[in-house]
Design a protein around this motif. Structure first.
Motif, PDB file in Angstrom:
ATOM      1  N   TYR A   1       0.863  -1.187   0.000  1.00  0.00           N
ATOM      2  CA  TYR A   1       0.000   0.000   0.000  1.00  0.00           C
ATOM      3  C   TYR A   1       0.900   1.237   0.000  1.00  0.00           C
ATOM      4  CZ  TYR A   1      -3.781   3.157   1.385  1.00  0.00           C
ATOM      5  OH  TYR A   1      -4.717   4.166   1.426  1.00  0.00           O
ATOM      6  N   GLY A   2       0.784   2.038  -1.029  1.00  0.00           N
ATOM      7  CA  GLY A   2       1.622   3.225  -1.130  1.00  0.00           C
ATOM      8  C   GLY A   2       2.836   3.024  -2.021  1.00  0.00           C
ATOM      9  N   GLY A   3       3.143   1.779  -2.354  1.00  0.00           N
ATOM     10  CA  GLY A   3       4.239   1.496  -3.281  1.00  0.00           C
ATOM     11  C   GLY A   3       3.661   1.256  -4.663  1.00  0.00           C
ATOM     12  N   GLU A   4       4.299   1.751  -5.694  1.00  0.00           N
ATOM     13  CA  GLU A   4       3.763   1.603  -7.046  1.00  0.00           C
ATOM     14  C   GLU A   4       3.928   0.176  -7.564  1.00  0.00           C
ATOM     15  OE1 GLU A   4       5.235   4.623  -9.677  1.00  0.00           O
ATOM     16  OE2 GLU A   4       3.796   6.061  -8.868  1.00  0.00           O
ATOM     17  N   THR A   5       2.805  -0.424  -7.909  1.00  0.00           N
ATOM     18  CA  THR A   5       2.754  -1.749  -8.518  1.00  0.00           C
ATOM     19  C   THR A   5       1.694  -1.710  -9.617  1.00  0.00           C
ATOM     20  OG1 THR A   5       1.082  -2.540  -6.960  1.00  0.00           O
ATOM     21  CG2 THR A   5       3.388  -2.942  -6.370  1.00  0.00           C
TER      22      THR A   5
ATOM     23  N   TYR B   1       0.490   2.019  -9.909  1.00  0.00           N
ATOM     24  CA  TYR B   1      -0.218   2.890  -8.971  1.00  0.00           C
ATOM     25  C   TYR B   1       0.115   2.525  -7.531  1.00  0.00           C
ATOM     26  CZ  TYR B   1      -3.050   4.444 -12.896  1.00  0.00           C
ATOM     27  OH  TYR B   1      -3.474   4.954 -14.092  1.00  0.00           O
ATOM     28  N   ALA B   2       0.086   3.537  -6.686  1.00  0.00           N
ATOM     29  CA  ALA B   2       0.384   3.343  -5.272  1.00  0.00           C
ATOM     30  C   ALA B   2      -0.853   2.951  -4.465  1.00  0.00           C
ATOM     31  CB  ALA B   2       0.996   4.616  -4.683  1.00  0.00           C
ATOM     32  N   TYR B   3      -2.042   3.439  -4.868  1.00  0.00           N
ATOM     33  CA  TYR B   3      -3.233   3.224  -4.048  1.00  0.00           C
ATOM     34  C   TYR B   3      -4.422   2.625  -4.805  1.00  0.00           C
ATOM     35  CZ  TYR B   3      -0.547   6.197  -0.985  1.00  0.00           C
ATOM     36  OH  TYR B   3       0.460   6.705  -0.220  1.00  0.00           O
TER      37      TYR B   3
END
Length: 153
Positions: free
Chosen positions: A86-90, A110-112
């Motif tokens: 959560y908060g990391g771009e995947t 996207y992070a969220y």
């Protein structure tokens, strides 16, 4: 005079308590509430699907509808309990289409959340789609979900 002071003290204490409660994570908005806020005013959740419920990489896709505008909305959200995910771009994806129509998708890093994507399809059945990247210690894979046609009308 005493009654007014007591009343003021009670209001002040109640306000302080409400502030503390609203700041507590247990009272945070649900994923469905977040999906509604992303799609906008007047939308409500029609369907959802958990792509992954893992504590480290949880993701849920939503299909929402606004009866006033007759528009559908799709969004895929990471679970806020998903540690560094959560908060990391995947890779995340959200999509929607009407029966026999083309997909409208948002897929990127996207992070969220991915989306929102919108579709005006009054009187038609729709499908929603979600995608996420799931990684392990030594490998990774994409997990996708495509709903059956539904919410016709």
């Amino acid at each position: 005079m005493r009654t007014a002071a007591k009343y003021t003290l009670t209001i002040t204490a109640a306000t302080a308590l409400m502030s503390a409660v609203s700041a507590t994570p247990a009272f945070a908005a649900t994923l469905a509430d977040k999906a509604v806020s992303i799609c906008g005013s007047g939308y409500y959740v029609q369907r959802s699907h958990v792509l992954s419920s893992s504590e480290t990489q949880g993701v849920t896709s939503f299909q929402l509808y606004n009866a006033s505008t007759k528009k559908n909305c799709a969004v895929t959200l990471k679970h806020p309990t998903s540690s560094s995910f959560y908060g990391g771009e995947t890779t995340l994806g959200a999509g929607i289409r009407a029966a026999n129509g083309s997909w409208i998708k948002d897929e990127d890093l996207y992070a969220y959340y991915a989306g929102p994507v919108y579709l005006y399809a009054p009187g038609q059945c729709v499908q929603f789609w979600g995608k996420t990247f799931q990684g392990g210690a030594s490998s990774g894979w994409f997990e996708t979900y495509t709903s059956p046609l539904g919410n016709c009308g």
